[in-house]
Design an enzyme around this catalytic site. Structure first.
Site, mmCIF file in Angstrom:
data_model
loop_
_atom_site.group_PDB
_atom_site.id
_atom_site.type_symbol
_atom_site.label_atom_id
_atom_site.label_comp_id
_atom_site.label_asym_id
_atom_site.label_seq_id
_atom_site.Cartn_x
_atom_site.Cartn_y
_atom_site.Cartn_z
ATOM 1 N N HIS A 46 -3.604 3.691 -4.045
ATOM 2 C CA HIS A 46 -3.038 2.588 -3.822
ATOM 3 C C HIS A 46 -4.581 1.653 -4.115
ATOM 4 O O HIS A 46 -4.434 0.616 -4.722
ATOM 5 C CB HIS A 46 -3.078 2.683 -2.130
ATOM 6 C CG HIS A 46 -2.446 1.098 -1.397
ATOM 7 N ND1 HIS A 46 -3.936 0.788 -0.728
ATOM 8 C CD2 HIS A 46 -2.057 0.245 -1.776
ATOM 9 C CE1 HIS A 46 -3.635 -0.551 -0.185
ATOM 10 N NE2 HIS A 46 -2.996 -1.120 -0.562
ATOM 11 N N GLU B 282 -4.371 1.451 -7.376
ATOM 12 C CA GLU B 282 -3.596 -0.157 -7.478
ATOM 13 C C GLU B 282 -4.521 -1.442 -7.006
ATOM 14 O O GLU B 282 -4.275 -2.385 -8.309
ATOM 15 C CB GLU B 282 -2.075 -0.131 -7.213
ATOM 16 C CG GLU B 282 -1.539 -1.197 -7.047
ATOM 17 C CD GLU B 282 -1.623 -1.726 -5.814
ATOM 18 O OE1 GLU B 282 -1.896 -2.866 -5.230
ATOM 19 O OE2 GLU B 282 -0.620 -0.927 -5.045
ATOM 20 N N HIS B 283 -5.285 -1.345 -6.110
ATOM 21 C CA HIS B 283 -6.196 -2.893 -6.067
ATOM 22 C C HIS B 283 -7.021 -3.017 -6.796
ATOM 23 O O HIS B 283 -7.050 -4.279 -7.012
ATOM 24 C CB HIS B 283 -6.791 -2.727 -4.543
ATOM 25 C CG HIS B 283 -6.076 -2.835 -3.422
ATOM 26 N ND1 HIS B 283 -5.945 -4.583 -2.461
ATOM 27 C CD2 HIS B 283 -5.280 -2.472 -3.250
ATOM 28 C CE1 HIS B 283 -5.352 -3.975 -1.986
ATOM 29 N NE2 HIS B 283 -4.276 -3.031 -1.778
ATOM 30 N N GLU C 20 -5.968 -3.848 5.180
ATOM 31 C CA GLU C 20 -4.711 -3.532 5.333
ATOM 32 C C GLU C 20 -4.522 -2.355 6.572
ATOM 33 O O GLU C 20 -2.996 -2.640 7.302
ATOM 34 C CB GLU C 20 -4.490 -3.102 3.820
ATOM 35 C CG GLU C 20 -3.028 -3.526 3.298
ATOM 36 C CD GLU C 20 -2.547 -3.053 2.037
ATOM 37 O OE1 GLU C 20 -3.983 -3.408 1.042
ATOM 38 O OE2 GLU C 20 -1.937 -2.792 2.089
#
Lengths: 432, 423
Positions: A67, A70-71, A142
């Site tokens: 993740h 991905e960012h 997040e």
């Protein structure tokens, strides 16, 4: 390029595998204004232990790295990729699941330019200690946001009961502690291993010409060089095949007005990553529609007694290395809800809900809903590129649904629903 | 083509082969009134649950399954001074089915049955269903508190609309009114709603217009008056900024702001205001997102949205509570930057391209298309050609944006303080 026309869907799918191993699927949709493209690697949050490309030994990277990666893909030396898509008004995004990472854009013009941007930014990593440090604050926020989300907590609560060791138990974004450890070198290591074209697929759907689009993609890929493709070795912890290490029950308190209850079922049977896996998932879906769908007598009885309400629902996850079901709802009495579900599960294969007439009904519904979902470019692209069932795809579902029999449904019930595989998780309101 | 079926009842068929579905939307429109919002919300639940012909929920669900998974739902929402009670039925186009079953006629017949033959006993909604749906709605109203983003946004609305009791109530109603509703009185209200509400019908898909018209003739709609209440909501400007802070045991704080804007839907300056909001906070490239999230790393989300039916822009952020003052300051600076023209031509170009892209993308969504048709019936000036929309957005100048930004006035600040709390 292979061309296949699906008469019952009135859709034509074009597929090809490029020289570097990238799998491409194209679906022109007449009448649509938009083009949606999704570029996916078969790599998700569970893939934290693997043999890095060109090495021999297994290595373990911090949780949440897929993740995080991905960012960071959007952050380039000369700025943010969103800005590049923005030039033509395209919108772009990405998401990470347990088993995949996808990058996408949606545009109504300049499809070639946007496709080039998509391919180029995902195939050109740029990580520095400084940009990695900055991202930790954003992802930390997040994670905290999800910590306050009772449905998210409920979902991971049951997954952690079912999977005492398997990394599916860990939040896709990782934890504040685990992401603190991530370095730019870790990102490169994971990137080199999992972002090889042979581990990726590209799906483009909408206002396109298939031949022209494939030409653009091929030309773009031919300008780049990659290491030779090699099979990826991943490792996952072993869990008890009889389900004896499942945590049967846990409860937590949260500042919510209503409680929540979830019953989880861990798949202890083997599901193959081919057409039979897709048939299995579809059959299981029909089984749950029969047992718990809103046209079942079970549903009416529980609804009328106030045990369940409109928040009740169920989901199946049939993915690479694991599969489970979760049935959940909001309730003032979480114990009552989970007891009622377990009582139905205990005699599932012999349930009076499983009749030929009712199967016909839920099959009609499944077929209609499938056809309706073909209105959505996003649905088609995301479903197609996320599944791991070999050559069998979303487009085969009409046929698969039609062929499922009551015997199939009963067999799946016997195979999937086992007493030892069931677990319960509750969220109770916290006073004050 | 909009046809008037009778006074106050219109039909708009949008023929299209683009989709695999036929979407039928019946909208009952009434002036927004805090005395009826909750009733309409409860009615939506009741009519979705069962009816005289489908007396249990499973009867109704089985009918929908038998119509190849037809999607039936009733929702309530508000726009400006109007309350919308929206009945939607989505059918699979039966040319894709193994047998052509005449689903359109069957679907319209179903709608007529559930709307005109509700589950009534002795001139009141059937008691058990009524009681259960009331309880479910009570539970739903309480659960809004559990979704902190939605909760903060409702609290901000209550603060901004503190002097207007109709706007203050959420579109789905309030507990104090719900407690008072009785099954007989609700049935009376429902009959009044069927009789008096303006009705707008939109049908989208590969259908024969005359077949739809014929089936609808069966509904025997009575003539009714179109409401004279203006659709757009206006309120006086507060001299002082309204502020409210609440503390709860949550991890992430929510800071929401409301601004008044004098520009309404497809009135002069509407499209320039869309661009202005886009630059301020309405897109991922906007100043708010860039500066609050990306540069200062202070928030997971920070954006603005523009409600052109009520003349309001709201900003929503999820932040670490200790950073409240800093975030407020950064948000204020972004608006000041738009007013001062302190943003690039590149951002203007990208914001325009994005707005056009979103508008055209909407044409691929059945929900967007039927809603667009509905709004065009109510606000005829909003019916413009794609090329005109594009041309008018492209023509917006930096001077216009700056001038419009100066009309955006901060009016209310709501803060959900997560400090000291650990979930």
């Amino acid at each position: 390029m292979q061309v296949k026309h699906y008469k019952n869907l009135d859709e034509t799918l074009y597929t090809d595998t490029l020289a570097n191993g990238l799998k491409v699927a194209l679906l022109p949709k007449a009448g649509f204004h938009k083009t949606y493209a999704v570029f996916t690697t078969n790599y998700g949050s569970i893939d934290s232990k693997f043999v890095p490309l060109g090495q021999q030994e297994l290595t373990t990277v911090p949780d949440g790295i897929a993740h995080f990666l991905e960012h960071k893909m959007f952050d380039k030396k000369d700025g943010d990729v969103f800005e590049v898509f923005g030039r033509y008004g395209a919108s772009s995004n990405a998401f990470t699941s347990f088993t995949r990472t996808s990058y996408l854009f949606s545009a109504t013009n300049h499809v070639q330019e946007n496709l080039t941007t998509l391919l180029d930014f995902v195939q050109d990593p740029y990580f520095t200690p400084k940009t990695v440090a900055k991202e930790k604050g954003i992802i930390g926020q997040e994670i905290e946001m999800y910590d306050d989300d009772p449905n998210w907590r409920l979902f991971f609560g049951i997954v952690q009961n079912l999977y005492p060791k398997h990394p599916v138990r860990i939040d896709i974004a990782g934890t504040v502690e685990s992401i603190a450890k991530i370095t730019a070198d870790d990102l490169y290591l994971a990137y080199q291993t999992f972002y090889h074209p042979s581990n990726m697929n590209l799906f483009v759907v909408g206002n396109i010409d298939a031949n022209e689009t494939l030409k653009w993609i091929t030309a773009n890929q031919e300008t780049k060089t990659f290491a030779p493709a090699a099979p990826i070795q991943r490792q996952f912890p072993t869990e008890a095949v009889d389900g004896s290490d499942i945590i049967p029950y846990r409860v937590i308190e949260m500042p919510v007005n209503r409680g929540k209850s979830v019953v989880g079922i861990k798949g202890l049977d083997q599901v193959k990553q081919d057409r039979s896996g897709l048939v299995y998932r579809t059959t299981l879906n029909l089984l749950f529609d029969l047992l718990f769908g809103d046209s079942s007598a079970n549903y009416l009885r529980l609804y009328d007694k106030g045990v369940i309400d409109d928040t009740f629902g169920y989901e199946l996850n049939v993915e690479r290395t694991f599969h489970f079901a979760a049935l959940s709802g909001d309730t003032d009495n979480p114990q009552e809800l989970s007891d009622a579900i377990i009582a139905i599960l205990d005699h599932a294969a012999a349930s009076p809900e499983l009749t030929a007439d009712r199967l016909e009904l839920v099959k009609k519904e499944a077929l209609g809903r499938l056809l309706q979902s073909f209105n959505s470019l996003e649905f088609i692209a995301n479903e197609y590129s996320g599944d791991h069932f070999g050559d069998a795809t979303l487009f085969d579902l009409v046929q698969i649904i039609e062929q499922i029999t009551l015997t199939d449904v009963k067999q799946v019930a016997e195979s999937f629903i086992r007493q030892a595989a069931i677990s319960v998780f509750h969220i109770e309101p916290k006073e004050g | 083509m909009i046809q008037t079926l009778t006074d106050g009842v219109t039909l708009n068929v949008i023929p299209s082969k683009q989709f695999k579905t036929i979407r039928i939307v019946l909208t009952f429109l009434a002036p927004l009134d805090n005395k009826t919002i909750t009733k309409r919300s409860l009615l939506a639940s009741l009519l979705e649950t069962n009816s005289a012909d489908y007396p249990t929920q499973t009867d109704l669900a089985a009918k929908l399954s038998a119509m190849y998974g037809a999607n039936f739902g009733i929702s309530v929402n508000k726009r400006g001074n109007a309350h919308f009670f929206t009945v939607t039925l989505t059918l699979t186009n039966d040319k894709f089915l193994p047998v052509q079953t005449g689903l359109l006629a069957e679907g319209l017949e179903f709608l007529k049955s559930v709307l005109y033959r509700p589950n009534i006993v002795d001139n009141a909604f059937e008691a058990t269903t009524f009681q259960r749906e009331k309880e479910n709605m009570t539970a739903y109203l309480a659960s809004v508190y559990d979704n902190k983003q939605a909760y903060a946004s409702l609290k901000l609305q209550a603060l901004y609309f503190k002097n207007d009791e109709n706007q203050r109530v959420p579109s789905f109603g309030s507990q104090s009114v719900l407690d008072q509703i009785q099954p007989d009185e609700l049935y009376q209200y429902y009959q009044k709603m069927l009789r008096e509400d303006q009705i707008l019908i939109n049908v989208l898909g590969d259908v024969d217009e005359s077949a739809v018209q014929e089936a609808l003739a069966d509904f025997s709609f009575a003539a009714r008056q179109v409401p004279t209440t203006p659709l757009f909501y206006h309120q006086p400007t507060f001299e002082q900024i309204q502020e409210e802070t609440q503390t709860q045991a949550v991890v992430q704080g929510k800071l929401n702001l409301a601004y008044q804007v004098p520009t309404y839907y497809y009135e002069p300056n509407y499209l320039p205001m869309l661009v202005t909001n886009g630059i301020f906070g309405g897109s991922p490239l906007a100043l708010l997102f860039t500066n609050v999230r990306e540069k200062a790393s202070l928030a997971y989300y920070a954006s603005s949205s523009y409600d052109a039916f009520r003349g309001i822009i709201t900003v929503q952020t999820g932040i670490d509570s200790k950073n409240k003052t800093q975030v407020l300051d950064i948000v204020a600076k972004q608006l000041a930057s738009v007013q001062a023209g302190d943003f690039s031509d590149d951002l203007i170009a990208k914001t325009k391209a994005m707005i056009i892209n979103q508008y055209i993308s909407g044409l691929d969504s059945t929900g967007y298309l039927t809603n667009q048709q509905l709004i065009q019936t109510l606000v005829p000036t909003s019916k413009i050609a794609i090329a005109d929309f594009q041309q008018q957005i492209m023509a917006v100048t930096k001077q216009q944006i700056q001038a419009l930004a100066k009309q955006i006035k901060l009016q209310a600040i709501y803060f959900l303080n997560g400090e000291g709390g650990q979930a």
